[in-house]
Design a protein around this motif. Structure first.
Motif, PDB file in Angstrom:
ATOM      1  N   MET A  44       0.834  -1.197   0.000  1.00 14.56           N
ATOM      2  CA  MET A  44       0.000   0.000   0.000  1.00 14.56           C
ATOM      3  C   MET A  44       0.876   1.257   0.000  1.00 14.56           C
ATOM      4  O   MET A  44       1.979   1.244   0.511  1.00 14.56           O
ATOM      5  N   TYR A  45       0.369   2.292  -0.537  1.00 13.82           N
ATOM      6  CA  TYR A  45       1.101   3.552  -0.502  1.00 13.82           C
ATOM      7  C   TYR A  45       1.117   4.081   0.917  1.00 13.82           C
ATOM      8  O   TYR A  45       0.089   4.129   1.584  1.00 13.82           O
ATOM      9  N   GLN A  46       2.246   4.517   1.358  1.00 13.68           N
ATOM     10  CA  GLN A  46       2.383   5.114   2.681  1.00 13.68           C
ATOM     11  C   GLN A  46       2.616   6.610   2.527  1.00 13.68           C
ATOM     12  O   GLN A  46       3.471   7.193   3.175  1.00 13.68           O
ATOM     13  N   ARG A  47       1.874   7.220   1.636  1.00 13.29           N
ATOM     14  CA  ARG A  47       2.053   8.642   1.359  1.00 13.29           C
ATOM     15  C   ARG A  47       0.686   9.329   1.461  1.00 13.29           C
ATOM     16  O   ARG A  47      -0.348   8.690   1.351  1.00 13.29           O
ATOM     17  N   SER A  48       0.696  10.646   1.623  1.00  7.36           N
ATOM     18  CA  SER A  48      -0.543  11.412   1.787  1.00  7.36           C
ATOM     19  C   SER A  48      -1.184  11.646   0.439  1.00  7.36           C
ATOM     20  O   SER A  48      -1.057  12.706  -0.153  1.00  7.36           O
ATOM     21  N   VAL A  49      -1.833  10.612  -0.066  1.00  5.98           N
ATOM     22  CA  VAL A  49      -2.534  10.725  -1.332  1.00  5.98           C
ATOM     23  C   VAL A  49      -3.855   9.999  -1.201  1.00  5.98           C
ATOM     24  O   VAL A  49      -3.926   8.929  -0.619  1.00  5.98           O
ATOM     25  N   LEU A  50      -4.909  10.608  -1.710  1.00  9.94           N
ATOM     26  CA  LEU A  50      -6.242  10.021  -1.603  1.00  9.94           C
ATOM     27  C   LEU A  50      -6.409   8.938  -2.666  1.00  9.94           C
ATOM     28  O   LEU A  50      -7.188   9.038  -3.594  1.00  9.94           O
ATOM     29  N   LEU A  51      -5.650   7.882  -2.504  1.00  9.94           N
ATOM     30  CA  LEU A  51      -5.658   6.832  -3.505  1.00  9.94           C
ATOM     31  C   LEU A  51      -5.201   5.544  -2.860  1.00  9.94           C
ATOM     32  O   LEU A  51      -4.240   5.524  -2.110  1.00  9.94           O
ATOM     33  N   SER A  52      -5.904   4.473  -3.075  1.00  8.61           N
ATOM     34  CA  SER A  52      -5.500   3.178  -2.568  1.00  8.61           C
ATOM     35  C   SER A  52      -5.173   2.268  -3.729  1.00  8.61           C
ATOM     36  O   SER A  52      -5.658   2.454  -4.827  1.00  8.61           O
ATOM     37  N   VAL A  53      -4.351   1.276  -3.459  1.00  3.41           N
ATOM     38  CA  VAL A  53      -3.906   0.391  -4.525  1.00  3.41           C
ATOM     39  C   VAL A  53      -4.111  -1.046  -4.096  1.00  3.41           C
ATOM     40  O   VAL A  53      -3.314  -1.604  -3.358  1.00  3.41           O
ATOM     41  N   PRO A  54      -5.180  -1.708  -4.503  1.00  3.12           N
ATOM     42  CA  PRO A  54      -5.402  -3.097  -4.152  1.00  3.12           C
ATOM     43  C   PRO A  54      -4.509  -4.020  -4.967  1.00  3.12           C
ATOM     44  O   PRO A  54      -3.841  -3.598  -5.885  1.00  3.12           O
ATOM     45  N   LYS A  55      -4.526  -5.284  -4.598  1.00  4.36           N
ATOM     46  CA  LYS A  55      -3.705  -6.248  -5.307  1.00  4.36           C
ATOM     47  C   LYS A  55      -4.196  -6.445  -6.734  1.00  4.36           C
ATOM     48  O   LYS A  55      -5.349  -6.206  -7.066  1.00  4.36           O
ATOM     49  N   SER A  56      -3.263  -6.925  -7.574  1.00  8.89           N
ATOM     50  CA  SER A  56      -3.621  -7.240  -8.946  1.00  8.89           C
ATOM     51  C   SER A  56      -4.565  -8.429  -8.949  1.00  8.89           C
ATOM     52  O   SER A  56      -4.484  -9.321  -8.111  1.00  8.89           O
ATOM     53  N   GLN A  57      -5.510  -8.443  -9.886  1.00  2.16           N
ATOM     54  CA  GLN A  57      -6.433  -9.565  -9.974  1.00  2.16           C
ATOM     55  C   GLN A  57      -5.671 -10.825 -10.331  1.00  2.16           C
ATOM     56  O   GLN A  57      -4.671 -10.798 -11.032  1.00  2.16           O
ATOM     57  N   SER A  58      -6.135 -11.976  -9.805  1.00  2.00           N
ATOM     58  CA  SER A  58      -5.448 -13.244  -9.995  1.00  2.00           C
ATOM     59  C   SER A  58      -5.947 -13.927 -11.253  1.00  2.00           C
ATOM     60  O   SER A  58      -7.150 -14.114 -11.452  1.00  2.00           O
ATOM     61  N   ILE A  59      -5.002 -14.311 -12.115  1.00  2.00           N
ATOM     62  CA  ILE A  59      -5.324 -15.009 -13.355  1.00  2.00           C
ATOM     63  C   ILE A  59      -4.435 -16.231 -13.465  1.00  2.00           C
ATOM     64  O   ILE A  59      -3.205 -16.120 -13.389  1.00  2.00           O
ATOM     65  N   ASP A  60      -5.037 -17.397 -13.601  1.00  6.79           N
ATOM     66  CA  ASP A  60      -4.305 -18.637 -13.804  1.00  6.79           C
ATOM     67  C   ASP A  60      -4.289 -18.973 -15.292  1.00  6.79           C
ATOM     68  O   ASP A  60      -5.250 -18.690 -16.018  1.00  6.79           O
ATOM     69  N   ILE A  61      -3.208 -19.574 -15.731  1.00 16.28           N
ATOM     70  CA  ILE A  61      -3.063 -19.968 -17.136  1.00 16.28           C
ATOM     71  C   ILE A  61      -3.025 -21.489 -17.210  1.00 16.28           C
ATOM     72  O   ILE A  61      -2.218 -22.127 -16.522  1.00 16.28           O
ATOM     73  N   GLU A  62      -3.879 -22.048 -18.020  1.00 16.17           N
ATOM     74  CA  GLU A  62      -3.902 -23.495 -18.228  1.00 16.17           C
ATOM     75  C   GLU A  62      -3.830 -23.791 -19.721  1.00 16.17           C
ATOM     76  O   GLU A  62      -4.447 -23.087 -20.521  1.00 16.17           O
ATOM     77  N   PHE A  63      -3.071 -24.805 -20.077  1.00 17.63           N
ATOM     78  CA  PHE A  63      -2.992 -25.212 -21.482  1.00 17.63           C
ATOM     79  C   PHE A  63      -3.051 -26.741 -21.551  1.00 17.63           C
ATOM     80  O   PHE A  63      -2.566 -27.441 -20.663  1.00 17.63           O
ATOM     81  N   LYS A  64      -3.673 -27.216 -22.606  1.00 17.39           N
ATOM     82  CA  LYS A  64      -3.904 -28.656 -22.726  1.00 17.39           C
ATOM     83  C   LYS A  64      -3.658 -29.108 -24.162  1.00 17.39           C
ATOM     84  O   LYS A  64      -4.142 -28.481 -25.112  1.00 17.39           O
ATOM     85  N   ASP A  65      -2.881 -30.174 -24.283  1.00 21.20           N
ATOM     86  CA  ASP A  65      -2.603 -30.824 -25.574  1.00 21.20           C
ATOM     87  C   ASP A  65      -2.079 -29.834 -26.614  1.00 21.20           C
ATOM     88  O   ASP A  65      -2.523 -29.830 -27.772  1.00 21.20           O
ATOM     89  N   LEU A  66      -1.126 -29.006 -26.211  1.00 18.84           N
ATOM     90  CA  LEU A  66      -0.546 -28.048 -27.153  1.00 18.84           C
ATOM     91  C   LEU A  66       0.377 -28.775 -28.121  1.00 18.84           C
ATOM     92  O   LEU A  66       1.271 -29.521 -27.719  1.00 18.84           O
ATOM     93  N   ASP A  67       0.155 -28.515 -29.389  1.00 19.64           N
ATOM     94  CA  ASP A  67       0.965 -29.114 -30.448  1.00 19.64           C
ATOM     95  C   ASP A  67       1.355 -27.998 -31.416  1.00 19.64           C
ATOM     96  O   ASP A  67       0.490 -27.260 -31.883  1.00 19.64           O
ATOM     97  N   TYR A  68       2.643 -27.887 -31.682  1.00 18.84           N
ATOM     98  CA  TYR A  68       3.128 -26.783 -32.511  1.00 18.84           C
ATOM     99  C   TYR A  68       4.138 -27.315 -33.520  1.00 18.84           C
ATOM    100  O   TYR A  68       5.096 -28.006 -33.160  1.00 18.84           O
TER     101      TYR A  68
END
Length: 598
Positions: free
Chosen positions: A1-25
């Protein structure tokens, strides 16, 4: 979190999981060669809050897998890649603008300081969602987290390798992306810098991000920092699980890592077949998910900036991506500063235009007013056209190749659209080219004693400006089509070809009908005709002649023998303008094609 005198809060980044199945290239070897299978039906997942590493020997498919996950490679790919937020599965197109890909090479603009490049990144990503003070606080927080606050006012070309790597990451963290991909983040770093870099990545992952990187052969200390390892060999998955479980995993297959031996080195040796062919057993056993860690603890050490800000007692601010017009203004400012600071492009070139203009003006003294020197004056016009062509075309051939790495990185990570960048470049570069042409025209026009009439000077200067712009546009086409060496060679050859059809080396009255029609393809034809019309057309009076007889004392005589039209100035200007617009459009298309092939 910001520890400064600003009217702004910063929450955590949203969680995104990556899944891949049967990748063939598969890729095709050569133009019509056989197809080679790079990835062979591999599956796996990378979870938020974890620092994941894709490992394997050279040619195992690490970079191919990373390119597929980032969306950089979509052709000849089979299988499914899913991006999951909570329990909602989305396609890559939904999350593309929220992820970033940090390339192996640290592509930074050397003419700007750390704070300046960070501020431009904030302006391009955050727009007017935050005021100037708010953006600076976000920048300071990111720089402090990555231990770059002391280098805030240091130019990028003065940074060490580790600092450049951290700055590349800092630029992408301004808007707090939930997914970060990195290609060989420790390449070119010493052991201490590599450990610091990986430790920093692990700290970023603990705040809820999904951090995925490729790495070739890490040290034991670095290997132990990874939460999840995905090991490839010959396009197959040989192990996926926690780094600290690697030795135990190989032990169950009868492969025991020697004491005091780097587990990462031993794993690479095993999957490479140095201890025997265990690829079938490893590939089958890799599907066992029990070797995966139960999940690391997550902390709020650093959160960066988020699209939505809210906290009790503070003002809620919605972070939205700025409009393309806002990005255009930011890019115009960046291009302007870059032109001002690059003295080889502006200051030196301006000085050379002045000196060359003075040299040619002195060499062709009185050629513009003396009827006996008329042929020499036509030579002055040819020299002017060729000089403006070369000095505009050659730097343009090298322009985009030198900036392409930075452009690729920023464009792929959705900093701006290509048309926005291209428009900003054209808008800022055109006035500079006009100034160069005017400086040269003014001094050479006066010293060579051309007609002292304002309308004729303006016509001459306008011809010079358009000649400069069209030559630069042609150089941009070459620079985005072929490599710089070939572009320089083709540029020189093209000027010679255009010069042949300019109407002086071979008069139009001496050309066959076929070659006369071909001459319309030469932009130097229109440049020469416009300059001749400006100086000798539109009712110019009989010229002074010191001798008893001057063949070209009457200007119309010269125009007739050259086979030109003395009143076709505006047609020539229109053709030069059309050629400039067409070539600039082609340059945009070829640049876009080059980026799409990245």
């Amino acid at each position: 979190m910001y520890q400064r005198s600003v009217l702004l809060s910063v929450p955590k980044s949203q969680s995104i999981d990556i899944e891949f199945k049967d990748l063939d290239y598969t890729v095709q070897v050569g133009f019509r060669g056989p197809k080679k299978q790079i990835l062979k039906e591999i599956s796996g997942s990378f979870k938020s809050g974890e620092l994941s590493a894709i490992m394997g020997p050279s040619g195992s498919g690490k970079s191919s897998l990373l390119n597929i996950l980032t969306g950089l490679e979509r052709k000849n790919v089979k299988g499914k890649v899913s991006y999951i937020h909570g329990k909602v599965e989305k396609s890559w197109n939904v999350y593309k603008k929220q992820a970033c890909y940090i390339l192996q090479d640290d592509q930074l603009n050397p003419l700007f300081s750390v704070n300046e490049v960070m501020r431009m990144a904030a302006d391009l990503k955050l727009g007017h969602s935050l005021n100037s003070k708010g953006k600076q606080m976000v920048i300071d927080d990111v720089l402090e987290t990555l231990d770059l606050l002391r280098t805030k006012d240091t130019r990028c070309d003065k940074l060490s390798g580790g600092q450049r790597k951290r700055l590349s990451i800092a630029l992408e963290l301004v808007d707090n992306p939930p997914v970060v991909f990195l290609d060989e983040p420790t390449t070119g770093l010493d052991s201490l810098s590599s450990i610091q870099c990986v430790f920093m990545l692990k700290s970023l992952a603990r705040s809820g991000r999904t951090i995925v990187c490729t790495i070739h052969q890490p040290s034991a200390a670095i290997y132990d920092m990874f939460d999840h390892v995905y090991m490839l060999a010959d396009g197959r998955c040989m192990y996926q699980g926690a780094a600290f479980n690697t030795v135990s995993y190989f032990g169950t297959l009868g492969l025991h890592c020697p004491q005091y031996h780097n587990p990462a080195d031993y794993a690479i040796e095993v999957v490479s077949g140095e201890h025997g062919d265990f690829s079938h057993h490893l590939s089958a056993a890799s599907e066992d998910s029990s070797w995966r860690s139960s999940g690391p603890l997550k902390s709020d050490k650093f959160n960066g900036i988020s699209r939505t800000h809210s906290q009790e007692g503070k003002t809620t601010v919605l972070i939205t991506s700025p409009s393309e017009f806002t990005k255009f203004l930011v890019l115009v400012r960046r291009c302007t500063i870059q032109l001002y600071r690059d003295w080889t492009v502006t200051h030196l070139k301006l000085l050379l235009h002045f000196l060359v203009g003075a040299l040619l003006g002195a060499l062709f003294t009185d050629s513009g007013s003396d009827g006996s020197k008329t042929i020499s004056n036509i030579g002055f016009l040819i020299a002017t056209s060729v000089y403006l062509c070369y000095t505009s075309m050659m730097p343009a051939v090298l322009k985009f190749p030198s900036e392409l790495p930075v452009l690729r990185k920023e464009h792929f990570n959705n900093w701006y659209k290509l048309r926005t960048y291209y428009a900003a470049f054209i808008i800022t570069n055109t006035p500079v080219q006009m100034v160069f042409a005017i400086v040269y025209s003014s001094i050479s026009y006066y010293l060579s004693s051309q007609p002292m009439e304002w309308f004729r000077f303006l016509m001459f200067a306008s011809s010079a400006i358009l000649t400069t712009l069209i030559a630069e546009s042609f150089g941009l086409v070459l620079g985005t089509t072929v490599n710089p060496v070939n572009g320089t060679f083709l540029g020189a050859i093209s000027v010679c070809a255009m010069l042949i059809f300019a109407g002086f080396l071979v008069l139009y009255t001496h050309m066959t009908p076929f070659w006369y029609m071909v001459s319309y393809l030469s932009y130097l034809r229109y440049s020469m005709e416009a300059m001749v019309s400006a100086l000798y057309g539109y009712g110019r009076e009989t010229m002074f002649c010191p001798d008893t007889y001057c063949h070209y004392r009457i200007p119309q005589t010269l125009i007739n023998e050259l086979g030109m039209k003395g009143d076709g100035f505006w047609f020539d200007m229109a053709m030069l303008t059309i050629n400039t617009v067409v070539l600039q459009s082609i340059a945009y298309c070829t640049l876009k094609r080059k980026l799409n092939r990245f």
